[in-house]
Design a protein around this motif. Structure first.
Motif, PDB file in Angstrom:
ATOM      1  N   THR A  25      36.817  50.553  57.592  1.00 18.63           N
ATOM      2  CA  THR A  25      36.576  51.933  57.144  1.00 18.63           C
ATOM      3  C   THR A  25      37.226  52.909  58.125  1.00 18.63           C
ATOM      4  O   THR A  25      36.871  52.946  59.306  1.00 18.63           O
ATOM      5  N   ILE A  26      38.190  53.660  57.605  1.00 20.17           N
ATOM      6  CA  ILE A  26      38.855  54.679  58.423  1.00 20.17           C
ATOM      7  C   ILE A  26      38.218  56.025  58.104  1.00 20.17           C
ATOM      8  O   ILE A  26      38.252  56.480  56.957  1.00 20.17           O
ATOM      9  N   VAL A  27      37.642  56.653  59.102  1.00 18.43           N
ATOM     10  CA  VAL A  27      37.018  57.964  58.902  1.00 18.43           C
ATOM     11  C   VAL A  27      38.002  59.046  59.312  1.00 18.43           C
ATOM     12  O   VAL A  27      38.573  58.998  60.403  1.00 18.43           O
ATOM     13  N   THR A  28      38.213  59.992  58.415  1.00 17.54           N
ATOM     14  CA  THR A  28      39.055  61.135  58.760  1.00 17.54           C
ATOM     15  C   THR A  28      38.402  62.399  58.205  1.00 17.54           C
ATOM     16  O   THR A  28      37.301  62.349  57.651  1.00 17.54           O
ATOM     17  N   ASN A  29      39.069  63.517  58.376  1.00 21.99           N
ATOM     18  CA  ASN A  29      38.449  64.787  57.972  1.00 21.99           C
ATOM     19  C   ASN A  29      39.501  65.674  57.311  1.00 21.99           C
ATOM     20  O   ASN A  29      40.699  65.464  57.476  1.00 21.99           O
ATOM     21  N   HIS A  30      39.008  66.700  56.579  1.00 16.66           N
ATOM     22  CA  HIS A  30      39.952  67.619  55.934  1.00 16.66           C
ATOM     23  C   HIS A  30      40.091  68.926  56.712  1.00 16.66           C
ATOM     24  O   HIS A  30      40.771  69.834  56.248  1.00 16.66           O
ATOM     25  N   ASN A  31      39.456  69.025  57.865  1.00 17.00           N
ATOM     26  CA  ASN A  31      39.614  70.251  58.656  1.00 17.00           C
ATOM     27  C   ASN A  31      40.961  70.282  59.364  1.00 17.00           C
ATOM     28  O   ASN A  31      41.529  71.338  59.603  1.00 17.00           O
TER      29      ASN A  31
ATOM     30  N   ILE B 238      45.783  44.002  56.062  1.00  6.63           N
ATOM     31  CA  ILE B 238      44.486  44.418  56.622  1.00  6.63           C
ATOM     32  C   ILE B 238      43.921  45.482  55.674  1.00  6.63           C
ATOM     33  O   ILE B 238      44.475  46.578  55.561  1.00  6.63           O
ATOM     34  N   LYS B 239      42.848  45.130  54.985  1.00 12.44           N
ATOM     35  CA  LYS B 239      42.321  46.045  53.970  1.00 12.44           C
ATOM     36  C   LYS B 239      41.614  47.213  54.634  1.00 12.44           C
ATOM     37  O   LYS B 239      40.892  47.049  55.631  1.00 12.44           O
ATOM     38  N   THR B 240      41.817  48.387  54.054  1.00 10.97           N
ATOM     39  CA  THR B 240      41.158  49.578  54.608  1.00 10.97           C
ATOM     40  C   THR B 240      40.572  50.411  53.486  1.00 10.97           C
ATOM     41  O   THR B 240      41.059  50.367  52.350  1.00 10.97           O
ATOM     42  N   THR B 241      39.535  51.160  53.818  1.00 10.04           N
ATOM     43  CA  THR B 241      39.040  52.191  52.898  1.00 10.04           C
ATOM     44  C   THR B 241      38.965  53.494  53.684  1.00 10.04           C
ATOM     45  O   THR B 241      38.588  53.500  54.862  1.00 10.04           O
ATOM     46  N   LEU B 242      39.335  54.583  53.032  1.00 13.20           N
ATOM     47  CA  LEU B 242      39.335  55.895  53.697  1.00 13.20           C
ATOM     48  C   LEU B 242      38.033  56.618  53.389  1.00 13.20           C
ATOM     49  O   LEU B 242      37.579  56.634  52.245  1.00 13.20           O
ATOM     50  N   LYS B 243      37.453  57.231  54.417  1.00 12.34           N
ATOM     51  CA  LYS B 243      36.271  58.070  54.207  1.00 12.34           C
ATOM     52  C   LYS B 243      36.624  59.448  54.723  1.00 12.34           C
ATOM     53  O   LYS B 243      36.853  59.618  55.930  1.00 12.34           O
ATOM     54  N   VAL B 244      36.710  60.420  53.818  1.00 12.30           N
ATOM     55  CA  VAL B 244      37.126  61.772  54.214  1.00 12.30           C
ATOM     56  C   VAL B 244      35.909  62.700  54.218  1.00 12.30           C
ATOM     57  O   VAL B 244      35.265  62.894  53.185  1.00 12.30           O
ATOM     58  N   LEU B 245      35.605  63.251  55.364  1.00 10.78           N
ATOM     59  CA  LEU B 245      34.443  64.137  55.514  1.00 10.78           C
ATOM     60  C   LEU B 245      34.890  65.421  56.191  1.00 10.78           C
ATOM     61  O   LEU B 245      36.049  65.553  56.578  1.00 10.78           O
ATOM     62  N   ASP B 246      33.956  66.377  56.359  1.00 14.27           N
ATOM     63  CA  ASP B 246      34.310  67.507  57.205  1.00 14.27           C
ATOM     64  C   ASP B 246      34.056  67.089  58.655  1.00 14.27           C
ATOM     65  O   ASP B 246      33.459  66.044  58.922  1.00 14.27           O
TER      66      ASP B 246
ATOM     67  N   LEU C   3      45.956  58.547  56.455  1.00 14.51           N
ATOM     68  CA  LEU C   3      46.500  58.085  55.181  1.00 14.51           C
ATOM     69  C   LEU C   3      47.652  57.095  55.408  1.00 14.51           C
ATOM     70  O   LEU C   3      47.724  56.033  54.772  1.00 14.51           O
ATOM     71  N   GLU C   4      48.532  57.434  56.320  1.00 12.90           N
ATOM     72  CA  GLU C   4      49.710  56.596  56.566  1.00 12.90           C
ATOM     73  C   GLU C   4      49.314  55.289  57.261  1.00 12.90           C
ATOM     74  O   GLU C   4      49.834  54.212  56.927  1.00 12.90           O
ATOM     75  N   VAL C   5      48.388  55.374  58.211  1.00 11.09           N
ATOM     76  CA  VAL C   5      47.933  54.151  58.886  1.00 11.09           C
ATOM     77  C   VAL C   5      47.256  53.228  57.875  1.00 11.09           C
ATOM     78  O   VAL C   5      47.484  52.012  57.873  1.00 11.09           O
ATOM     79  N   SER C   6      46.452  53.819  57.006  1.00 11.36           N
ATOM     80  CA  SER C   6      45.773  53.028  55.975  1.00 11.36           C
ATOM     81  C   SER C   6      46.800  52.313  55.095  1.00 11.36           C
ATOM     82  O   SER C   6      46.676  51.112  54.814  1.00 11.36           O
ATOM     83  N   ARG C   7      47.839  53.058  54.704  1.00  9.22           N
ATOM     84  CA  ARG C   7      48.873  52.480  53.845  1.00  9.22           C
ATOM     85  C   ARG C   7      49.573  51.306  54.529  1.00  9.22           C
ATOM     86  O   ARG C   7      49.723  50.235  53.965  1.00  9.22           O
ATOM     87  N   GLN C   8      49.931  51.514  55.795  1.00 11.00           N
ATOM     88  CA  GLN C   8      50.666  50.468  56.518  1.00 11.00           C
ATOM     89  C   GLN C   8      49.792  49.237  56.773  1.00 11.00           C
ATOM     90  O   GLN C   8      50.261  48.107  56.678  1.00 11.00           O
ATOM     91  N   LEU C   9      48.520  49.473  57.105  1.00 14.08           N
ATOM     92  CA  LEU C   9      47.640  48.325  57.357  1.00 14.08           C
ATOM     93  C   LEU C   9      47.417  47.541  56.076  1.00 14.08           C
ATOM     94  O   LEU C   9      47.401  46.300  56.090  1.00 14.08           O
ATOM     95  N   ASN C  10      47.256  48.232  54.968  1.00 12.13           N
ATOM     96  CA  ASN C  10      47.084  47.530  53.686  1.00 12.13           C
ATOM     97  C   ASN C  10      48.299  46.664  53.372  1.00 12.13           C
ATOM     98  O   ASN C  10      48.168  45.537  52.907  1.00 12.13           O
ATOM     99  N   LEU C  11      49.486  47.216  53.649  1.00 10.06           N
ATOM    100  CA  LEU C  11      50.720  46.446  53.413  1.00 10.06           C
ATOM    101  C   LEU C  11      50.761  45.200  54.292  1.00 10.06           C
ATOM    102  O   LEU C  11      51.292  44.161  53.899  1.00 10.06           O
ATOM    103  N   ALA C  12      50.188  45.315  55.484  1.00  8.68           N
ATOM    104  CA  ALA C  12      50.199  44.182  56.421  1.00  8.68           C
ATOM    105  C   ALA C  12      49.086  43.181  56.128  1.00  8.68           C
ATOM    106  O   ALA C  12      48.919  42.200  56.860  1.00  8.68           O
TER     107      ALA C  12
END
Lengths: 531, 313
Positions: A384-390, A410-418, A399-408
């Protein structure tokens, strides 16, 4: 008819005036000695600056935000500070002596300094200020080796540590958390200080604070520079050329830009990189804030969590094209990012390690990644990758790290919070694995201690006897050569053990009106010595 | 009428109580704390706990709610953590800005809505089609976007209006107007769209009724037929819509405050949410909720004025 002698004298006079007149503007250019002498403190009017966020607090001891740090550096001084090359220089303490066993520091304070309330600065104020910083707020851990702080004279303070502590001066110089010198009456307060209690010795004093609108700083007419050095870094002779500086908090980026172009403010902070194109040919100066932040991810390494596995952390490093992540975070503009495996900036010549992570950092190696994943026994559990919209660049980075890890693989899910919501999740032991962040400029190793040391607050669960040993060695490294060795070893170890996932250097983007002269880009915005 | 009013005000109390619970829970369920905002993410749990204790946030949620509610019923909304002022004072000072934008925005919407609605109903044909299209387009446009477009166009490209900031009406009426003009225009233009459709539809229905035909046959002037007879009857659905439009204008004002950097209630609530300034957020949400309920009450009472057949029981 003009006589010959009269003609020669008149010609010489006209020629002299012409040459002198042409030279005058050059001599009076900002930055020159004549210019500095011709300017006087307070001779310019109010300077308006537009930061993007309001300061969440004006209590310097508690503060953990960059914006409040920048504002309060105009108000407060600390015992020692950093010069332009991030070396320790005198400030409120004009000199200091370290005992032979390196556990006793004796600081001699600048005489005749006065607080904004007119009271003289004494050793008792410094003792109370240090005691406040040791007991509450952000600097508690950094000042932990201190066992006592005593005034042994009106202008002499003795600091005793429980062991030789080479990072003490860094702890006293760092701007965040700033160990500010304040009157004892306020330093004794155990609650957050209110605006009327914000009293320092800096070139500007707080005049008015409307927390969601502006902070108005007025020139402190009783200001006396504690240092005779020329202005450098955060210290030296700091002169308030402007009678006031008004920090107007403007959340919307388009409004900051339009306000700057219309002349509502003279300086706009934190603009989107895409605005560089809009500013081309306008009457403002785009500024690339080169010493700004190091992008990275804090990792949840608590026992039982996926990233407690070192091979999995190493597999992530082997999977990533760091330049590509930086490019996405910087909206594709090369001026704003720099791949670097070092924890320090190239300007920090005594700490920068250009070869850190050599052969590992920015060398995507799918075969090694697969081998590491196999060694980790990874069975596809998502991270679980936690990021924010601030902060859009943190979002893009994630977003880019998630994309690259998935390609490699390593499954990821993004959690976007404030940001506060993300912060709350980060404080939980589970529910997250990677936390997108940016480490704002770190002047000393001390600032990295909370990120990469074993069981550091920002590396929960990280254990490493090797790293612990190196930090102990850093504490005792008074010799510059030894310090350099230890600092390099720590940075190498970061890439071997990955307590934190550094991505690379990302610059911010500010802009100033052409009318603002003598502005020098530094890792923070400084409005003293600015004409 | 008095009994009806009493009953509605009693109902208002119940609504207000529900609102207080919902606002309190919503604010706290968002997670995070003001301590983590002040101290930063890197703060130790001990430092956060210490600051939470100072703000009384270490207590169980029900205890915090009862404490807060007992203060509120005594007229004390608490102390704002970040605004350096009591919440009631913060709301009062910020509401002036929001009220200015909303009321002027309402005037803009009313002028556009009524004139376009009546014009479309009377002229029909291509005019009607254009009005319907324009009003539909306006109503789907986000306030934020229109505000940004107006900012760039009328404050930058044609530097007519100020970019940002606010001057109170009592200090300088001219400057006040110039500062709220663009934000009011942004929200008024958008809400003028749905209002125009409501007026048009109401007018189309009443213009086809027998009494309007009779009025025309009696030889009454066209202006008197339209405004005195047709429009008054068409007002009933418009009044219903006015309550909704007022609420939408309030929401639009919040967005415009951010774009034009106005120290209004919307920006205050947004900052409070981002900073987890619980007392300010709870007080602000309660205030806005109460305001909306009161506006709806006024709308209900206005029916009687527009239509004598309406009675209050």
């Amino acid at each position: 008819m003009m006589k010959r002698r009269e003609f020669i004298w008149r010609s010489l006079g006209v020629g002299g005036l012409t040459v002198g007149g042409a030279a005058l503007p050059r001599i009076l250019e900002p930055g020159t000695a004549v210019f500095a002498q011709s300017m006087q403190a307070g001779s310019l009017g109010e300077l308006r600056v537009a930061p993007s966020t309001p300061a969440p607090t004006v209590d310097v001891t508690l503060n953990g935000s960059q914006i409040a740090m920048e504002l309060l550096l105009h108000v407060y001084d600390s015992l020692v500070t950093y010069d332009e090359q991030y070396r320790i220089i005198p400030n409120v303490a004009t000199r200091w002596h370290v005992s032979a066993d390196r556990t006793t520091y004796t600081f001699t304070l600048a005489p005749e300094l006065r607080f904004h309330n007119g009271a003289p600065v004494t050793a008792d104020d410094v003792v109370a200020s240090l005691d406040r910083a040791r007991s509450m707020g952000q600097a508690v851990a950094a000042l932990k080796p201190i066992v006592s702080v005593k005034a042994t004279g009106a202008y002499t303070v003795v600091v005793q540590t429980d062991k030789p502590y080479a990072l003490l001066l860094d702890a006293l110089a760092t701007p965040l958390p700033q160990v500010a010198v304040m009157p004892a009456q306020y330093a004794h307060m155990t609650r957050p200080l209110t605006v009327t209690e914000i009293v320092g010795t800096g070139p500007y004093r707080v005049q008015e604070w409307r927390p969601d609108q502006y902070l108005l700083l007025a020139r402190w007419t009783g200001y006396k520079s504690p240092s005779r050095l020329p202005a450098t870094g955060l210290g030296g002779t700091r002169i308030a050329y402007h009678s006031a500086v008004r920090f107007m908090f403007v959340k919307e980026e388009q409004t900051r830009l339009t306000g700057l172009l219309r002349g509502d403010y003279s300086y706009a902070q934190d603009l989107p990189i895409s605005f560089t194109k809009v500013l081309a040919g306008k009457t403002v100066q785009p500024l690339v804030m080169t010493q700004n932040a190091l992008l990275g991810f804090w990792l949840n390494q608590r026992p039982g969590q996926p990233l407690a596995s070192l091979p999995l952390r190493q597999a992530m490093v082997a999977s990533l094209d760091f330049t590509s992540v930086l490019r996405v975070a910087a909206a594709g503009d090369q001026r704003f990012y720099k791949p670097s495996g070092s924890l320090f900036w190239p300007e920090q010549t005594d700490k920068y390690h250009p070869d850190a992570g050599s052969g590992i950092y920015n060398h995507p190696n799918p075969a090694r990644a697969r081998a590491m994943l196999k060694q980790a026994g990874y069975r596809g559990q998502p991270l679980t990758i936690v990021t924010n919209h601030n902060y859009p660049y943190m979002y893009s980075e994630a977003l880019e790290v998630s994309r690259q890890l998935n390609l490699a693989g390593i499954k990821t899910t993004l959690k976007v919070l404030d940001w506060p919501g993300a912060g709350r999740l980060f404080s939980q032991p589970t529910g997250w694995d990677m936390f997108a962040s940016s480490a704002i400029f770190k002047p000393s190793l001390l600032d990295w201690k909370i990120i990469i040391a074993p069981n550091a607050p920002l590396a929960p669960g990280f254990t490493s006897p090797e790293m612990a040993k190196l930090f102990d060695e850093a504490d005792a490294a008074f010799d510059p050569a030894e310090r350099r060795r230890v600092y390099r070893a720590i940075q190498d170890l970061v890439w071997e053990q990955v307590p934190f996932l550094p991505i690379g250097l990302l610059s911010g983007f500010d802009a100033r009106a052409n009318s603002v002269k003598d502005y020098r880009v530094y890792f923070i915005q400084r409005f003293w010595n600015v004409a | 009428m008095a009994a009806y009013l009493g009953k509605r005000l009693l109902g208002l109390g119940a609504v207000w109580l529900v609102l207080s619970v919902v606002s309190f829970l919503l604010v706290h369920l968002a997670g995070g704390s003001p301590a983590s905002v002040i101290l930063g993410v890197q703060a130790t749990p001990e430092a956060i706990a210490r600051l939470n204790q100072i703000y009384g946030l270490n207590l169980p949620l029900p205890v915090q709610y009862v404490r807060w509610l007992s203060q509120v019923v005594r007229g004390n909304l608490g102390q704002s953590i970040f605004l350096n002022a009591p919440v009631a004072v913060a709301i009062t000072t910020h509401f002036g800005v929001t009220a200015s934008i909303t009321l002027v925005g309402f005037a803009v919407a009313a002028v556009i809505g009524f004139s376009a609605g009546i014009f479309a109903a009377v002229r029909r044909g291509v005019t009607d089609m254009l009005v319907v299209l324009a009003s539909s387009g306006a109503s789907v446009l986000p306030e934020f976007l229109l505000a940004l477009a107006l900012l760039v166009l009328l404050a930058d490209v044609l530097p007519v209006f100020p970019v940002q900031g606010y001057i109170p009406l009592v200090r300088a009426p001219g400057a006040w107007f110039m500062h709220i003009c663009l934000p009011s225009l942004a929200i008024g233009l958008i809400q003028g769209g749905p209002l125009a459709r409501f007026v048009r539809n109401g007018m189309l229905q009443t213009l086809a009724t027998d009494y309007v035909r009779t009025a025309r046959a009696k030889g009454l002037p066209r202006r008197a037929v339209l405004l005195r007879h047709a429009l008054r009857s068409a007002l009933l659905p418009v009044i219903t819509a006015a309550g909704l439009i007022f609420t939408a204008l309030l929401g639009g004002a919040f967005a415009a405050e951010v774009v034009f950097n106005l120290p209004g209630l919307g920006r205050m609530l947004l900052d409070s949410a981002l900073n987890r300034d619980f007392p300010t957020l709870q007080g602000g949400v309660l205030f806005v909720g109460t305001l909306v309920v009161l506006v709806n009450l006024v709308v209900d009472l206005a029916y009687g004025l527009a239509d004598p057949r309406v009675t209050y029981a």
